[in-house]
Write an enzyme that holds these catalytic residues in place. Structure first.
Site, PDB file in Angstrom:
ATOM      1  N   SER A 133       0.374 -16.542  61.168  1.00  0.00           N
ATOM      2  CA  SER A 133       0.836 -15.165  61.049  1.00  0.00           C
ATOM      3  C   SER A 133      -0.116 -14.227  61.788  1.00  0.00           C
ATOM      4  CB  SER A 133       0.862 -14.806  59.568  1.00  0.00           C
ATOM      5  OG  SER A 133       1.005 -13.427  59.414  1.00  0.00           O
ATOM      6  N   TYR A 161      -3.496 -14.270  51.265  1.00  0.00           N
ATOM      7  CA  TYR A 161      -2.435 -14.925  52.041  1.00  0.00           C
ATOM      8  C   TYR A 161      -2.908 -15.189  53.472  1.00  0.00           C
ATOM      9  CZ  TYR A 161       1.582 -15.165  55.166  1.00  0.00           C
ATOM     10  OH  TYR A 161       2.443 -15.527  56.173  1.00  0.00           O
ATOM     11  N   LYS A 165      -3.793 -18.726  55.800  1.00  0.00           N
ATOM     12  CA  LYS A 165      -3.267 -19.049  57.136  1.00  0.00           C
ATOM     13  C   LYS A 165      -4.418 -19.388  58.079  1.00  0.00           C
ATOM     14  CE  LYS A 165       1.057 -18.716  56.418  1.00  0.00           C
ATOM     15  NZ  LYS A 165       1.897 -19.893  56.475  1.00  0.00           N
TER      16      LYS A 165
HETATM   17  P1  NAD Z   1      10.253 -18.351  52.866  1.00  0.00           P
HETATM   18  O1  NAD Z   1       9.573 -18.124  51.562  1.00  0.00           O
HETATM   19  O2  NAD Z   1      11.630 -17.868  53.031  1.00  0.00           O
HETATM   20  O3  NAD Z   1      10.196 -19.897  53.239  1.00  0.00           O
HETATM   21  C1  NAD Z   1       9.148 -20.744  52.831  1.00  0.00           C
HETATM   22  C2  NAD Z   1       9.759 -21.944  52.160  1.00  0.00           C
HETATM   23  O4  NAD Z   1       8.721 -22.836  51.769  1.00  0.00           O
HETATM   24  C3  NAD Z   1      10.546 -21.590  50.905  1.00  0.00           C
HETATM   25  O5  NAD Z   1      11.824 -22.154  51.004  1.00  0.00           O
HETATM   26  C4  NAD Z   1       9.738 -22.209  49.777  1.00  0.00           C
HETATM   27  O6  NAD Z   1      10.569 -22.634  48.720  1.00  0.00           O
HETATM   28  C5  NAD Z   1       9.028 -23.349  50.478  1.00  0.00           C
HETATM   29  N1  NAD Z   1       7.766 -23.760  49.881  1.00  0.00           N
HETATM   30  C6  NAD Z   1       6.711 -22.997  49.521  1.00  0.00           C
HETATM   31  N2  NAD Z   1       5.742 -23.773  49.022  1.00  0.00           N
HETATM   32  C7  NAD Z   1       6.170 -25.046  49.063  1.00  0.00           C
HETATM   33  C8  NAD Z   1       5.620 -26.296  48.683  1.00  0.00           C
HETATM   34  N3  NAD Z   1       4.411 -26.403  48.125  1.00  0.00           N
HETATM   35  N4  NAD Z   1       6.360 -27.413  48.884  1.00  0.00           N
HETATM   36  C9  NAD Z   1       7.589 -27.341  49.428  1.00  0.00           C
HETATM   37  N5  NAD Z   1       8.152 -26.191  49.785  1.00  0.00           N
HETATM   38  C10 NAD Z   1       7.453 -25.048  49.610  1.00  0.00           C
HETATM   39  O7  NAD Z   1       9.314 -17.720  53.989  1.00  0.00           O
HETATM   40  P2  NAD Z   1       9.619 -17.481  55.515  1.00  0.00           P
HETATM   41  O8  NAD Z   1       9.694 -16.029  55.738  1.00  0.00           O
HETATM   42  O9  NAD Z   1      10.700 -18.350  55.974  1.00  0.00           O
HETATM   43  O10 NAD Z   1       8.237 -17.970  56.121  1.00  0.00           O
HETATM   44  C11 NAD Z   1       8.040 -19.280  56.590  1.00  0.00           C
HETATM   45  C12 NAD Z   1       6.606 -19.446  57.004  1.00  0.00           C
HETATM   46  O11 NAD Z   1       6.302 -18.475  57.982  1.00  0.00           O
HETATM   47  C13 NAD Z   1       5.618 -19.239  55.874  1.00  0.00           C
HETATM   48  O12 NAD Z   1       4.610 -20.165  55.987  1.00  0.00           O
HETATM   49  C14 NAD Z   1       5.102 -17.838  56.108  1.00  0.00           C
HETATM   50  O13 NAD Z   1       3.809 -17.677  55.632  1.00  0.00           O
HETATM   51  C15 NAD Z   1       5.149 -17.744  57.618  1.00  0.00           C
HETATM   52  N6  NAD Z   1       5.287 -16.375  58.084  1.00  0.00           N
HETATM   53  C16 NAD Z   1       6.305 -15.585  57.646  1.00  0.00           C
HETATM   54  C17 NAD Z   1       6.414 -14.286  58.072  1.00  0.00           C
HETATM   55  C18 NAD Z   1       7.524 -13.395  57.563  1.00  0.00           C
HETATM   56  O14 NAD Z   1       7.415 -12.180  57.704  1.00  0.00           O
HETATM   57  N7  NAD Z   1       8.598 -13.924  57.023  1.00  0.00           N
HETATM   58  C19 NAD Z   1       5.477 -13.763  58.971  1.00  0.00           C
HETATM   59  C20 NAD Z   1       4.463 -14.587  59.407  1.00  0.00           C
HETATM   60  C21 NAD Z   1       4.390 -15.899  58.961  1.00  0.00           C
END
Ligand code: NAD
Length: 688
Positions: A133, A161, A165
């Site tokens: 991120s 958080y 990362k």
């Molecule tokens: P999201 O919460 O929609 O998706 C993450 C998924 O991971 C969820 O379905 C959750 O149930 C699953 N999960 C969490 N912990 C788990 C575990 N221990 N075992 C199995 N499954 C698990 O989030 P997103 O927005 O799709 O983000 C995806 C990734 O991208 C994340 O790692 C997040 O940190 C990163 N990210 C997101 C953003 C954003 O703004 N959405 C920005 C930068 C980075």
């Protein structure tokens, strides 16, 4: 449509694939020809996006409900699939929450990643794309020349958080340093993902109060929240609100494919561990995004300007040049595109994947997501339960009374005794003389299940097959739609056919419409005839047969049949049919009636003509069956003796094409499906 199973084929493991970005990445991966297996523990998601994606892409997506911290459970996935590379989305992601429960964040994100890497190491999987991120940079405005932010901007996350990362990035670096020739890691630092899939069928479904601007605005627009709060308008920007780099989630998803390709060709000697920014390179202010969304939705959203939020800074825009040069990736969509796609998603799914009046349960074993039963219209007085097994109608309740016969689990449905109860019958419903037909001069012989004919494709019928999906939507207050898909391949029939079965119920008018669609995917030509094989019983007491049902048939034209149950070519008048009260000892039917409809490979343009009316004076329930099909088989003797039911416990009305049409020149074109054509039909069941 691709098929799954243990094979030497290479798979991409998508962790967190049920989440917002992961589900969009799965869509793009499949589009680009990759095979995906998904793991997710649903801590911030549900199975719906996977079911929807299967139907949307006509592809089986193996899914495992696994927590990444559960090593043995994760290992089973690696044992079953030949995992070539991993895209690692799974993690907790809410900045604010991470400051309140830091241990939960460290435990989940760090331990989950370590267990994943250990498992990859054990099974020889060495390529990973990691969701990092822009948060790892912290406040990049603390440096004089770091906006737009390049990858060499010093890191400095300001919350737990972001620290997880960065720590994961460091773990990846350490692992790569320990065995450089082995590991290839792509670290993708996302800026602000927004928008939804252009289909409007998958999108962001934040549980609780959304943390991000766009999902929040969408919830205000669909009236789930009163108004938007803008945190500060006294920044040194065009309109006083902070500047961020927003990126359409589909562009972001494509960035993962670019990274995977890069890893695949990376130097074997030195391996790789490298970070790329995924952003558009263009900053937009909060009010600019607000205006774009108001324009897309045609709604002026109420908003209040409130004080600055702790930790917010003026400008966090990406410098995405490295990704452009090395990954050959750049964004294509604009903020305005993301706003229209988000609006499509929000209006079609105002409560995300949660649909009021829909419930699901496992139909085989717990956590076997390929075998479920999904109920639509729960609590409405008109309720249908559908299973992936045979895309079958398992139950249909009118005012709490079941009007069809059903079984309780998959085991009973796949039992050889099951006379296609509620199932989709295919690829060829009704009889084929001698179990034979010819396509392009080549004769095909099917397994016989009658002395001189194959009925309903015998044991290979769809009643034992697991369909993909369903894709459940709730397009208006009273309507529910469930769409299933099946790749009918390697069957006794020539050619591979993609079959879609769509059920639509209207809980107000008490109507159920069933629509079939088939297209040839592989091969040039095949035969096809699809129908539903529900056994109806309108008696107040279902387990006593349906004596006393008053029938009215809208046709008296029947196909005369020979000893093989196949037409002689003559059409005659049925003296008994038009109006009668059913009794066990009375006249029985296993008869094909001709409707007023024209034949043709796609009959959906025909009017839905009424063919049968059935009424029971004790329950006062009336069923009218209407169809676009040229015939219907009326069957009164079923279902035979199976669990809970005896003979003459339910009657069937099976709309379809002429019996044995594949072997009769005059009718053949209505069952011969060529590549590029679409097979189609519709049947409506009305209750009052
Ligand atoms: P999201 O919460 O929609 O998706 C993450 C998924 O991971 C969820 O379905 C959750 O149930 C699953 N999960 C969490 N912990 C788990 C575990 N221990 N075992 C199995 N499954 C698990 O989030 P997103 O927005 O799709 O983000 C995806 C990734 O991208 C994340 O790692 C997040 O940190 C990163 N990210 C997101 C953003 C954003 O703004 N959405 C920005 C930068 C980075």
């Amino acid at each position: 449509m691709t098929d799954a199973g243990k094979s030497t084929a290479k798979w991409v493991l998508v962790t967190g694939g049920a989440g917002y970005i992961g589900s969009h990445a799965v869509a793009e991966l499949i589009e680009s020809g990759y095979r995906c297996v998904v793991v997710d523990n649903f801590c911030n998601s549900c199975y719906e996006p996977i079911a929807r994606l299967q139907v949307l892409t006509n592809t089986k997506i193996p899914f495992f409900k696994v927590d990444l911290m559960d090593g043995p459970a994760l290992e089973k996935v690696f044992q079953q699939y030949n995992i070539d590379s991993v895209i690692h989305f799974a993690g907790l992601k809410a900045v604010g929450e991470s400051t309140k429960v830091p241990l939960t964040y460290y435990h989940n994100n760090i331990t989950g990643t370590v267990v994943l890497l250990q498992t990859m190491k054990k099974y020889g999987t060495t390529k990973l794309v990691f969701s990092s991120s822009a948060t790892v940079y912290g406040d990049a405005t603390r440096f004089p020349n770091m906006i737009p932010i390049p990858e060499n901007c010093p890191t400095g996350p300001t919350n737990p958080y972001g620290k997880t990362k960065l720590l994961i990035e460091e773990i990846l670096e350490d692992l790569h340093t320990s065995e450089p020739e082995k590991w290839r890691f792509a670290v993708l630092r996302y800026f602000n993902p927004i928008g939804a899939h252009p289909s409007g069928l998958i999108g962001e479904d934040p549980l609780g109060i959304p943390n991000n601007l766009l999902p929040y605005m969408a919830q205000v627009a669909v009236k789930r929240r009163d108004k938007l709060f803008v945190f500060g308008n006294d920044y040194d920007s065009r309109d006083g609100t902070p500047i961020r780099d927003y990126i359409h989630v589909v562009d972001l998803a494509k960035g993962h494919i670019a990274a995977l390709k890069y890893l695949n060709v990376a130097d074997n000697e030195s391996g790789l561990c490298r970070a790329w920014n995924l952003g558009s390179g263009t900053g937009s202010t909060v009010l600019e995004v607000y205006k774009a969304f108001c324009k897309a939705s045609n709604i002026v959203l109420p908003y209040d300007i409130v004080g600055r939020r702790a930790g917010d800074v003026l400008n966090l825009t990406a410098k995405p040049d490295r990704a452009t040069e090395e990954l050959k990736w750049k964004t294509h969509f604009k903020v305005a595109d993301a706003c229209s796609d988000l609006w499509k998603w929000a209006t079609g799914n105002p409560y995300g994947y949660q649909v009021l009046g829909v419930a699901d349960a496992f139909f085989n074993l717990p956590n076997d997501y390929e075998s479920r039963v999904v109920a639509l219209g729960c609590g409405s007085g008109f309720e249908i339960s559908l299973s992936n097994v045979g895309a079958s109608i398992v139950d249909l309740k009118v005012d709490g009374k079941s009007v069809v016969l059903g079984l309780v689990n998959e085991c009973e449905y796949v039992n050889d005794n099951n006379p296609y109860l509620g199932a989709t019958v295919g690829r060829y419903a009704n009889r084929l003389r001698g179990g034979k037909f010819s396509i392009d001069g080549v004769e095909h012989q099917l397994e016989l299940n009658e002395k001189s004919a194959t009925v309903h494709s015998s044991s290979s019928s769809y009643h034992k097959r697991r369909f993909l999906g369903p894709l459940v939507t709730n397009p208006s207050k009273f309507k529910y739609i469930a769409k299933f898909a099946l790749l009918d391949s390697h069957s006794q029939f020539p050619g591979d056919v993609v079959v879609n079965v769509t059920y639509e119920i209207d809980i107000k008018t008490r109507e159920l419409e069933v629509e079939y669609e088939g297209i040839v995917q592989e091969g040039q030509m095949t035969v096809i005839n699809l129908t539903n094989h529900s056994y109806f019983n309108l008696n107040p007491f279902q387990n006593t047969g349906y004596d006393g049902t008053e029938f009215k048939l809208f046709s008296d034209q029947v196909l005369e049949i020979d000893a093989a149950g196949c037409p002689t070519g003559r059409v005659s008048k049925s003296p008994d049919a038009s109006k009668f009260v059913y009794t066990k000892g009375g006249v029985q039917f296993d008869t094909c009636f001709v409707t007023g409809n024209k034949g043709g490979i796609d009959t959906r343009e025909n009017k839905l003509e009424p063919v049968i009316e059935a009424y029971h004076p004790e329950s006062k329930l009336k069923l009218i069956v209407c169809t676009t099909e040229p015939t219907f088989q009326f069957y009164t003797k079923g279902p035979g003796f199976i669990e809970g039911y005896g003979e003459r416990f339910g009657f069937c009305c099976e709309p379809g094409r002429f019996i044995n049409a594949a072997n009769i020149e005059e009718w053949k074109s209505a069952v011969t499906l060529r590549k590029g054509e679409v097979y189609g039909s519709k049947t409506l069941y009305k209750f009052n």
